[in-house]
Design a protein around this motif. Structure first.
Motif, PDB file in Angstrom:
ATOM      1  N   ALA A 149      28.986   9.734  48.666  1.00  9.37           N
ATOM      2  CA  ALA A 149      29.307   9.191  50.464  1.00  9.37           C
ATOM      3  C   ALA A 149      27.072   9.362  50.298  1.00  9.37           C
ATOM      4  CB  ALA A 149      29.592  10.312  51.413  1.00  9.37           C
ATOM      5  N   GLU A 150      27.119  10.196  49.774  1.00  9.45           N
ATOM      6  CA  GLU A 150      25.614  10.221  49.700  1.00  9.45           C
ATOM      7  C   GLU A 150      24.941   8.787  49.407  1.00  9.45           C
ATOM      8  OE1 GLU A 150      21.723  12.873  47.297  1.00  9.45           O
ATOM      9  OE2 GLU A 150      23.386  14.226  48.382  1.00  9.45           O
ATOM     10  N   LEU A 151      25.179   8.770  48.063  1.00 10.57           N
ATOM     11  CA  LEU A 151      24.394   7.625  47.016  1.00 10.57           C
ATOM     12  C   LEU A 151      24.835   6.391  48.311  1.00 10.57           C
ATOM     13  CD1 LEU A 151      25.938   8.291  43.579  1.00 10.57           C
ATOM     14  CD2 LEU A 151      23.738   8.779  44.363  1.00 10.57           C
ATOM     15  N   ARG A 152      25.422   6.362  49.167  1.00  5.33           N
ATOM     16  CA  ARG A 152      25.605   5.231  49.925  1.00  5.33           C
ATOM     17  C   ARG A 152      24.574   4.682  50.760  1.00  5.33           C
ATOM     18  NH1 ARG A 152      31.382   5.651  49.337  1.00  5.33           N
ATOM     19  NH2 ARG A 152      31.116   7.645  51.164  1.00  5.33           N
ATOM     20  N   THR A 153      23.947   5.927  50.600  1.00  6.77           N
ATOM     21  CA  THR A 153      22.791   5.901  51.300  1.00  6.77           C
ATOM     22  C   THR A 153      21.672   5.555  51.182  1.00  6.77           C
ATOM     23  OG1 THR A 153      22.610   8.385  52.156  1.00  6.77           O
ATOM     24  CG2 THR A 153      24.101   6.868  53.852  1.00  6.77           C
ATOM     25  N   THR A 154      21.630   5.979  50.153  1.00  5.59           N
ATOM     26  CA  THR A 154      20.219   6.481  48.595  1.00  5.59           C
ATOM     27  C   THR A 154      20.023   5.639  47.788  1.00  5.59           C
ATOM     28  OG1 THR A 154      20.857   8.216  47.350  1.00  5.59           O
ATOM     29  CG2 THR A 154      19.987   8.877  49.295  1.00  5.59           C
ATOM     30  N   LEU A 155      20.942   5.117  47.688  1.00  7.04           N
ATOM     31  CA  LEU A 155      21.094   3.665  46.487  1.00  7.04           C
ATOM     32  C   LEU A 155      21.752   2.259  47.024  1.00  7.04           C
ATOM     33  CD1 LEU A 155      22.417   5.593  43.205  1.00  7.04           C
ATOM     34  CD2 LEU A 155      20.295   5.089  43.374  1.00  7.04           C
ATOM     35  N   THR A 156      20.589   1.548  46.405  1.00  9.93           N
ATOM     36  CA  THR A 156      21.271   0.347  46.804  1.00  9.93           C
ATOM     37  C   THR A 156      22.430  -0.089  46.112  1.00  9.93           C
ATOM     38  OG1 THR A 156      19.614  -0.864  45.122  1.00  9.93           O
ATOM     39  CG2 THR A 156      19.020  -0.793  47.320  1.00  9.93           C
ATOM     40  N   ALA A 157      22.505   0.301  44.584  1.00  8.01           N
ATOM     41  CA  ALA A 157      23.955   0.081  44.434  1.00  8.01           C
ATOM     42  C   ALA A 157      24.895   0.369  44.682  1.00  8.01           C
ATOM     43  CB  ALA A 157      23.857  -0.198  42.358  1.00  8.01           C
ATOM     44  N   LYS A 158      26.334  -0.073  44.076  1.00 11.16           N
ATOM     45  CA  LYS A 158      27.540   0.803  44.223  1.00 11.16           C
ATOM     46  C   LYS A 158      27.922   1.281  42.827  1.00 11.16           C
ATOM     47  CE  LYS A 158      32.023   0.417  45.918  1.00 11.16           C
ATOM     48  NZ  LYS A 158      32.738   1.468  45.122  1.00 11.16           N
ATOM     49  N   PRO A 159      27.640   2.307  42.333  1.00 12.46           N
ATOM     50  CA  PRO A 159      27.714   2.669  40.982  1.00 12.46           C
ATOM     51  C   PRO A 159      29.366   2.970  40.997  1.00 12.46           C
ATOM     52  CG  PRO A 159      26.727   4.619  42.602  1.00 12.46           C
ATOM     53  CD  PRO A 159      27.056   3.245  43.743  1.00 12.46           C
ATOM     54  N   ARG A 160      29.875   2.607  40.061  1.00 16.26           N
ATOM     55  CA  ARG A 160      31.074   2.965  39.418  1.00 16.26           C
ATOM     56  C   ARG A 160      31.492   4.579  39.704  1.00 16.26           C
ATOM     57  NH1 ARG A 160      29.032  -0.605  35.613  1.00 16.26           N
ATOM     58  NH2 ARG A 160      29.994  -2.814  36.272  1.00 16.26           N
ATOM     59  N   PRO A 161      32.971   4.924  39.917  1.00 18.41           N
ATOM     60  CA  PRO A 161      33.313   6.147  40.092  1.00 18.41           C
ATOM     61  C   PRO A 161      32.926   6.882  38.124  1.00 18.41           C
ATOM     62  CG  PRO A 161      35.155   4.747  39.992  1.00 18.41           C
ATOM     63  CD  PRO A 161      34.001   4.670  40.080  1.00 18.41           C
ATOM     64  N   TYR A 162      32.665   7.218  37.378  1.00 20.28           N
ATOM     65  CA  TYR A 162      32.427   7.569  36.559  1.00 20.28           C
ATOM     66  C   TYR A 162      31.021   7.412  36.711  1.00 20.28           C
ATOM     67  CZ  TYR A 162      30.011   3.729  33.868  1.00 20.28           C
ATOM     68  OH  TYR A 162      29.761   2.803  33.227  1.00 20.28           O
ATOM     69  N   GLY A 196      25.005   2.690  31.531  1.00 17.98           N
ATOM     70  CA  GLY A 196      24.136   3.209  32.652  1.00 17.98           C
ATOM     71  C   GLY A 196      23.529   4.404  33.569  1.00 17.98           C
ATOM     72  N   LYS A 197      22.610   5.250  32.078  1.00 20.53           N
ATOM     73  CA  LYS A 197      22.294   6.052  32.287  1.00 20.53           C
ATOM     74  C   LYS A 197      20.703   6.327  33.511  1.00 20.53           C
ATOM     75  CE  LYS A 197      21.526   7.099  27.728  1.00 20.53           C
ATOM     76  NZ  LYS A 197      22.388   5.952  27.415  1.00 20.53           N
ATOM     77  N   THR A 198      20.481   5.191  33.136  1.00 20.26           N
ATOM     78  CA  THR A 198      19.119   5.036  34.437  1.00 20.26           C
ATOM     79  C   THR A 198      19.527   5.522  35.589  1.00 20.26           C
ATOM     80  OG1 THR A 198      18.588   3.794  32.332  1.00 20.26           O
ATOM     81  CG2 THR A 198      17.082   3.612  34.745  1.00 20.26           C
ATOM     82  N   LEU A 199      20.742   4.581  36.380  1.00 20.65           N
ATOM     83  CA  LEU A 199      20.757   4.644  37.192  1.00 20.65           C
ATOM     84  C   LEU A 199      21.449   5.877  37.918  1.00 20.65           C
ATOM     85  CD1 LEU A 199      21.997   3.543  39.928  1.00 20.65           C
ATOM     86  CD2 LEU A 199      23.960   2.219  38.991  1.00 20.65           C
ATOM     87  N   GLN A 200      22.221   6.098  37.270  1.00 19.63           N
ATOM     88  CA  GLN A 200      22.809   7.828  37.057  1.00 19.63           C
ATOM     89  C   GLN A 200      21.358   8.733  37.342  1.00 19.63           C
ATOM     90  OE1 GLN A 200      26.647   8.761  34.718  1.00 19.63           O
ATOM     91  NE2 GLN A 200      25.870   7.707  33.661  1.00 19.63           N
ATOM     92  N   THR A 201      20.265   8.689  36.019  1.00 18.71           N
ATOM     93  CA  THR A 201      19.293   9.632  36.602  1.00 18.71           C
ATOM     94  C   THR A 201      18.574   9.419  37.889  1.00 18.71           C
ATOM     95  OG1 THR A 201      19.334   9.346  33.993  1.00 18.71           O
ATOM     96  CG2 THR A 201      17.267  10.684  35.268  1.00 18.71           C
ATOM     97  N   ILE A 202      18.487   8.087  38.167  1.00 21.93           N
ATOM     98  CA  ILE A 202      17.857   7.629  39.325  1.00 21.93           C
ATOM     99  C   ILE A 202      18.595   8.359  40.911  1.00 21.93           C
ATOM    100  CG2 ILE A 202      17.402   6.048  41.101  1.00 21.93           C
ATOM    101  CD1 ILE A 202      16.476   3.965  38.723  1.00 21.93           C
ATOM    102  N   GLY A 203      19.740   8.132  40.480  1.00 18.62           N
ATOM    103  CA  GLY A 203      20.821   8.727  41.667  1.00 18.62           C
ATOM    104  C   GLY A 203      20.578  10.495  41.760  1.00 18.62           C
ATOM    105  N   CYS A 204      20.125  10.967  40.865  1.00 19.71           N
ATOM    106  CA  CYS A 204      19.881  13.058  40.983  1.00 19.71           C
ATOM    107  C   CYS A 204      18.351  13.022  40.709  1.00 19.71           C
ATOM    108  CB  CYS A 204      19.855  13.162  39.597  1.00 19.71           C
ATOM    109  SG  CYS A 204      19.425  14.594  39.757  1.00 19.71           S
ATOM    110  N   VAL A 205      17.540  11.793  41.199  1.00 19.91           N
ATOM    111  CA  VAL A 205      16.009  11.910  41.397  1.00 19.91           C
ATOM    112  C   VAL A 205      15.838  11.835  42.743  1.00 19.91           C
ATOM    113  CG1 VAL A 205      13.895  10.770  40.865  1.00 19.91           C
ATOM    114  CG2 VAL A 205      14.679  11.632  38.947  1.00 19.91           C
ATOM    115  N   ALA A 206      16.724  10.997  43.044  1.00 15.45           N
ATOM    116  CA  ALA A 206      16.512  10.289  44.376  1.00 15.45           C
ATOM    117  C   ALA A 206      16.757  11.598  45.412  1.00 15.45           C
ATOM    118  CB  ALA A 206      17.038   9.059  44.720  1.00 15.45           C
ATOM    119  N   GLY A 207      18.895  12.541  44.822  1.00 16.04           N
ATOM    120  CA  GLY A 207      18.449  13.325  46.035  1.00 16.04           C
ATOM    121  C   GLY A 207      17.244  14.901  45.440  1.00 16.04           C
ATOM    122  N   ARG A 208      16.596  14.625  44.640  1.00 15.81           N
ATOM    123  CA  ARG A 208      15.923  16.007  44.619  1.00 15.81           C
ATOM    124  C   ARG A 208      13.757  15.133  46.044  1.00 15.81           C
ATOM    125  NH1 ARG A 208      16.849  19.965  41.046  1.00 15.81           N
ATOM    126  NH2 ARG A 208      14.698  20.029  40.511  1.00 15.81           N
ATOM    127  N   ALA A 209      13.812  14.439  45.720  1.00 11.22           N
ATOM    128  CA  ALA A 209      12.635  13.830  46.482  1.00 11.22           C
ATOM    129  C   ALA A 209      12.253  14.578  46.694  1.00 11.22           C
ATOM    130  CB  ALA A 209      12.915  12.217  47.150  1.00 11.22           C
TER     131      ALA A 209
END
Length: 599
Positions: free
Chosen positions: A133-146, A173-186
């Motif tokens: 739910a959070e990533l829907r607001t912080t990322l422009t991509a729609k990550p896959r479930p994994y 998609g390790k880069t996308l996953q990491t960006i999702g983590c980094v965005a949450g720690r901004a």
């Protein structure tokens, strides 16, 4: 009394087992004594699950045919006879929280001797659903479930252990996953990404694309001023090696080490510099956590979680030596020991989440030698002018060719073809990808539009990896071409095949490979797509990964932008793009060709 008749098994109930590493559900059927066919509601995959023994006296790990579906599809899935595990998970998805029956979390742990607990399965489901739910607001991509699970796993593991190794296979998609983590720690402070120099531009590009709320700053050495929260500093491993003390003076909320196998030898200067960085969290990203021997894995574990893996001698004694001697118990012990801090998933495991074809557009940096050559060539052209009429188109094409060759490798222009490595950001990045694929046993096709570049590539792969890569090009006769295809398609065929884009772009079937690299960019996206489809044909059973390499700040970015405008049109003549450029006046043409230094 007549003979006793055996009562038929009751009709099978559908069961839903949550797969924590993928954030998906495996649906299977159970008749009360035996496993049945998977319900017909999703892609079928065979998965090891803990199911009751035939006498119902215990559990055993069995391969079970399952239908895999995403959490939001479980609620409406048309199941004839839903079992209790389905009902309970549907209740959880709706916001309830009943006790999970065993079938709802029947996934064996890494050792294969215990089952994931109900508490763990429930906690992972709740946390990952919240992260989605959070990533829907912080990322422009729609990550896959994994990938959503990757982000939530990184956060959980950092909270528990201060660091993590994300070791998904390349293309997941390790880069996308990491960006999702980094965005949450901004908001927790400045963050740092260290990667091969050839990938610095790509990280800047991907962060701007997927998390535009983050700021990036590329650091190539010199004084490092105070950095604010919300900013991600990007730098290369050579800069870390030579300016490690300047980095060590700062406190980072997160330090990410991409292609972390660079740090596999803890005695090297760059590895020591990485360990001096003061960070609240350390993330190591690698598709090959073990390239040659297990002690390389220890180096990564020690980097991200030194409190768990501080003693190298003990690691050797407990794991390295007994595993080398063939101990299966020691292998199981190691899997159990690293499970808390290492997440390693292969394409084959998450195949149902993947499309048939993954596109990865990577931005490469120029080396200083390439920058000097590129700018020098352009200055010469500005002095000489482009001419007019038919001569103008010839001159423009010659300049474009020369600039694109500089992007491929400076030696193609200055004839210095002695040492090849370290002089082209694109060649170094391509080398990393091929190394990864060789490690994973994935044959690779590399397309180039230039004969000289193809010859450079096969020489370089031979020197770097000791592989003999054939080169499929227009100068070969029909018999030679057929022989290359036949050899490549054989199970023991070459691991790498280099092809000229025009000669190898049509008519071939090369389905032994599922990885394609476009080393340079062609004007017409349809020509690149045709070449990629050499592997994406009937007979291909794996997800195909197509990687395009674009040199940032150069004319190649202009070509990439033209691709995005044209991709829906397959009938554009290749020459029309050159003609389009020829029609520009000199000032506008120079603007297209000149490096964008502030990018």
């Amino acid at each position: 009394m007549g003979p006793m008749r055996k009562l038929p098994d009751p009709s099978p109930d559908s069961q839903a087992t949550y797969l924590p590493d993928r954030h998906m559900f495996a649906l299977w059927t159970w008749s009360g004594r035996t496993v049945g066919a998977a319900p017909p509601v999703g892609d079928i995959e065979t998965i090891p699950l803990a199911v009751p023994t035939p006498d119902l006296g215990g559990l055993k790990v069995s391969d079970v045919d399952c239908a895999l579906i995403e959490p939001d599809r479980l609620v409406g899935a048309p199941l004839d006879s839903p079992g209790r595990s389905v009902d309970v998970w549907r209740s959880w998805i709706a916001g309830g929280e009943s006790i999970l029956p065993l079938a709802a979390h029947a996934v064996p742990d890494a050792t294969g001797v215990a089952v994931t607990t109900a508490e763990h399965a429930g906690a992972v489901f709740r946390h990952t659903t919240a992260v989605a739910a959070e990533l829907r607001t912080t990322l422009t991509a729609k990550p896959r479930p994994y990938q959503v699970r990757g982000v939530s796993w990184l956060r959980e593991t950092i909270a528990s252990h201060g660091g993590a190794v994300l070791a998904d296979e390349m293309g997941l998609g390790k880069t996308l996953q990491t960006i999702g983590c980094v965005a949450g720690r901004a908001e927790e402070g400045p963050q740092l990404v260290v990667c091969p120099t050839s990938l610095v531009g790509n990280w800047a590009h991907e962060i701007a694309r997927f998390a535009p709320g983050l700021r990036t700053a590329i650091w190539r050495g010199g004084p490092l001023k105070a950095v604010e929260s919300g900013t991600v500093v990007l730098t290369g491993y050579p800069t870390l090696r030579t300016h490690g003390p300047a980095m060590a003076e700062h406190r980072w909320s997160t330090a990410v080490f991409d292609e972390a196998q660079v740090l596999k030898n803890p005695r090297t200067q760059v590895s020591k510099a990485a360990r001096t960085i003061a960070a609240d969290a350390r993330i190591a990203l690698t598709g090959t956590p073990v390239e040659n021997h297990l002690e390389e894995l220890w180096a990564l574990l020690n980097l991200v979680a030194p409190h768990l893996f501080g003693n190298r001698t003990q690691f050797r004694r407990r794991f390295v030596r007994p595993i080398a001697d063939g101990s299966l118990a020691a292998s199981a012990r190691l899997r159990g020991a690293i499970e808390p801090v290492v997440l390693m998933r292969k394409k084959s495991q998450v195949a149902t989440s993947l499309p048939p074809k993954i596109h990865a557009d990577l931005i490469c940096d120029l080396t200083e030698e390439q920058e000097r050559l590129y700018d020098g060539l352009l200055e010469q052209v500005i002095d000489d002018g482009f001419g007019s009429g038919a001569q103008r188109q010839t001159r423009v094409l010659a300049v474009l060719t020369a600039l694109k060759q500089v992007c491929n490798h400076p030696g193609l222009i200055n004839d210095d073809l002695g040492e090849l490595a370290g002089r082209s950001g694109k060649l170094d990045l391509c080398t990393d990808i091929v190394a990864n694929n060789l490690e994973n046993g994935s044959p690779t096709l590399v397309f180039t539009q230039y004969r000289q570049t193809g010859e450079l590539l096969i020489r370089h792969f031979g020197e770097q990896f000791g592989v003999s890569a054939p080169f499929f090009h227009g100068g070969l006769n029909q018999e030679q071409r057929a022989d290359i295809v036949r050899r490549f398609q054989a199970d023991d065929g070459p691991k790498v095949l280099v092809l000229s884009l025009k000669a190898g772009g049509t008519g071939l079937t090369l389905t032994r490979a599922a990885d394609v690299i476009h080393f340079d960019r062609w004007w017409n996206p349809a020509v690149e797509a045709q070449a990629s489809d050499r592997v994406h044909r009937i007979g291909q059973t794996r997800t195909v990964t197509v990687t395009t390499l674009t040199t940032g700040t150069t004319v190649e970015e202009h070509i990439a932008a033209m691709h995005s405008r044209k991709s829906a049109l397959s009938d554009i003549a290749d020459t029309s793009s050159v003609a389009e450029l020829t029609r520009l006046d000199d000032d506008r043409l120079i603007e297209v060709l000149r490096r964008k230094r502030d990018s």
